[in-house]
Design an enzyme around this catalytic site. Structure first.
Site, mmCIF file in Angstrom:
data_model
loop_
_atom_site.group_PDB
_atom_site.id
_atom_site.type_symbol
_atom_site.label_atom_id
_atom_site.label_comp_id
_atom_site.label_asym_id
_atom_site.label_seq_id
_atom_site.Cartn_x
_atom_site.Cartn_y
_atom_site.Cartn_z
ATOM 1 N N HIS A 284 0.820 -1.200 0.000
ATOM 2 C CA HIS A 284 0.000 0.000 0.000
ATOM 3 C C HIS A 284 0.859 1.256 0.000
ATOM 4 O O HIS A 284 2.057 1.210 0.234
ATOM 5 C CB HIS A 284 -0.993 0.025 1.183
ATOM 6 C CG HIS A 284 -0.399 -0.300 2.511
ATOM 7 N ND1 HIS A 284 -0.648 -1.472 3.184
ATOM 8 C CD2 HIS A 284 0.447 0.391 3.305
ATOM 9 C CE1 HIS A 284 0.000 -1.485 4.332
ATOM 10 N NE2 HIS A 284 0.680 -0.359 4.430
ATOM 11 N N GLU B 18 -3.519 3.610 2.076
ATOM 12 C CA GLU B 18 -3.682 3.733 3.525
ATOM 13 C C GLU B 18 -3.708 5.219 3.871
ATOM 14 O O GLU B 18 -2.704 5.916 3.747
ATOM 15 C CB GLU B 18 -2.533 3.052 4.269
ATOM 16 C CG GLU B 18 -2.613 3.223 5.785
ATOM 17 C CD GLU B 18 -1.438 2.598 6.521
ATOM 18 O OE1 GLU B 18 -1.192 2.999 7.680
ATOM 19 O OE2 GLU B 18 -0.768 1.724 5.949
ATOM 20 N N ASN C 253 -3.886 12.067 11.653
ATOM 21 C CA ASN C 253 -3.233 12.332 12.934
ATOM 22 C C ASN C 253 -4.099 13.317 13.715
ATOM 23 O O ASN C 253 -4.466 14.377 13.192
ATOM 24 C CB ASN C 253 -1.841 12.920 12.698
ATOM 25 C CG ASN C 253 -0.891 11.896 12.112
ATOM 26 O OD1 ASN C 253 -0.541 10.932 12.773
ATOM 27 N ND2 ASN C 253 -0.490 12.086 10.865
ATOM 28 N N GLU D 163 -4.078 11.434 -11.980
ATOM 29 C CA GLU D 163 -4.057 11.455 -13.436
ATOM 30 C C GLU D 163 -5.016 10.397 -13.942
ATOM 31 O O GLU D 163 -4.895 9.219 -13.593
ATOM 32 C CB GLU D 163 -2.646 11.183 -13.955
ATOM 33 C CG GLU D 163 -2.566 11.177 -15.473
ATOM 34 C CD GLU D 163 -1.163 10.853 -15.958
ATOM 35 O OE1 GLU D 163 -0.270 10.664 -15.105
ATOM 36 O OE2 GLU D 163 -0.954 10.778 -17.177
#
Length: 442
Positions: free
Chosen positions: A101, A152, A156, A204
């Site tokens: 990931h 992922e 925070n 993109e």
């Protein structure tokens, strides 16, 4: 990545192909000097595990002696280094590696999840909250994590904005703010477009036929392409799939990975003529790669010029073994133990609560059985359609009673407790014993 004159401005890329007829590909773009993204799970910069000598010579010893002027010592170090590197190369080739990931920070997790699921067509695969470290993760993608490359997202606590800089290129996806209208690339016929997600990460979109891996590439801009290729081949065990030089727009790309582009997520390294440094910002964090042994991986990375930023060892509260490193351009990568990663997925896999039948009076554990917790687990996860893993800070403790509502693979059970329904390993509880004349309410 499809050639376009935007390569001279933007600096990092993920690619994702949305299936269709034809398919649409997408790619976020970022970049800036690395004020490192605060990912609490990676903030423990050292571990108690001593450095090993899997390949015959400690990387720390190499660094201490490599600068000596004594010919005999220098020759001995060079010979020892060469032998260690050769052994490391052989092991890296045998190691089972896969890009797992890509990680980056977002300011509003729910808003970003909504955008990726509704606009980009991804699925929310799982979530975990680690309040002690003050962060929450959400994993999204186009298929299960054990076989697909996924995103992922990291929130925070209290951080609502990141500097995405100029060094991170793009993902390939659909929706959001359009920054380049759809149209053919200059000098070609492939149709592309650029869009932004709510946090400013650019994607993109590329019109092309479907592939098994919709999120298909991550692009990083580098200051020395040959140096980067050499590092990723030797330290990471990637294969150089192809290169393409575009002198008209003054950039060169190199595609690298663990399998062909049409079936695997790959890494695109982009070199813009004359540019040796980029601002990386603090939004993009790292890619994660699976490995059979994080300890050997860390030593191999050091042997080939990488810098270890987190010594190999288990993550607090999760126990998945990882190691983190920087490449010569300062891009971070986290290597994750393959077995621990699969255990983590089993632990956090989605579940559906069935109808609970009448409880059994047998000691044998089965659906409907009353239980009592005998040991407090270190981490707990909700038994929801999208489970959330969190550290057990006194929520589930010995003496708590509940009832089994379903059984999961191996010895994992969905248990309804007073605080909610959680997935618990069978070693943490036992059947609740009581007299046949008694009645209990759970």
């Amino acid at each position: 990545m499809v050639e376009d004159n935007s390569h001279g401005v933007l600096n990092t890329t993920f690619a994702l192909v949305l299936l269709g007829s034809p398919a649409v590909v997408a790619t976020p773009r970022l970049g800036a000097s690395i004020s490192p993204l605060r990912l609490p799970r990676l903030s423990h910069l050292s571990s108690s595990v001593p450095q090993s000598q899997f390949f015959g010579l400690k990387a720390s010893k190499l660094l201490k002696t490599a600068g000596t002027r004594l010919p005999l010592v220098g020759n001995a170090v060079q010979a020892s280094t060469a032998a260690a590197q050769e052994t490391a190369l052989e092991w890296v080739k045998r190691d089972k590696r896969r890009m797992l990931h890509v990680v980056y920070g977002v300011g509003d997790l729910d808003r970003t999840i909504k955008f990726y699921t509704e606009c980009l067509g991804m699925k929310l695969l799982r979530k975990r909250d680690i309040p002690e470290e003050r962060y929450t993760n959400a994993f999204l993608g186009y298929g299960p994590e054990d076989s697909h490359f996924v995103i992922e997202l990291t929130y925070n606590y209290g951080v609502d904005k990141y500097d995405i800089g100029t060094a991170f290129g793009s993902f390939r996806a659909k929706g959001g703010k359009v920054t380049r209208e759809a149209g053919p690339v200059k000098g070609g016929s492939t149709v592309i477009a650029f869009v932004e997600d709510p946090d400013g990460y650019k994607f993109e979109l590329i019109e092309r036929w479907p592939t098994p891996e919709p999120l298909c590439q991550v692009m990083l801009r580098v200051g020395d392409l040959d140096r980067a290729i050499n590092f990723y081949e030797k330290a990471f065990g990637m294969e150089l799939l192809r290169t393409r030089d575009n002198p008209e727009y003054k950039y060169t790309i190199a595609m690298m990975g663990y399998g062909p582009e049409d079936k695997n997520a790959v890494l695109e390294l982009t070199y813009n003529y004359g540019v040796t440094d980029y601002e990386k910002g603090n939004g993009y964090a790292q890619i994660a790669i699976g490995t059979d042994d994080v300890y050997k991986t860390a030593e191999g990375v050091q042997l080939f010029g990488g810098k270890i930023t987190r010594e190999p060892g288990p993550l607090p509260g999760i126990n998945t073994k990882i190691t983190a490193c920087l490449d010569p351009d300062g891009w971070k990568t986290v290597f994750v133990d393959n077995i621990d990663f699969l255990k983590e997925l089993e632990c956090e896999s989605p579940s559906v609560e069935p109808v609970v039948p009448a409880p059994s009076r047998s000691r044998r554990l089965e659906i409907g059985s009353p239980i009592v917790v005998v040991e407090a687990p270190k981490v707990i996860k909700t038994a929801a359609s999208v489970p959330c893993l969190r550290a057990n800070s006194g929520l589930v403790k010995p003496g708590d009673v509940g009832r089994i509502v379903s059984r999961k693979p191996k010895d994992v059970w969905a248990v309804r407790l007073a605080i909610g329904t959680y997935l618990l390993d069978g070693k943490y509880f036992k059947a609740l014993e009581f007299d046949e004349s008694e009645d209990i309410a759970i």
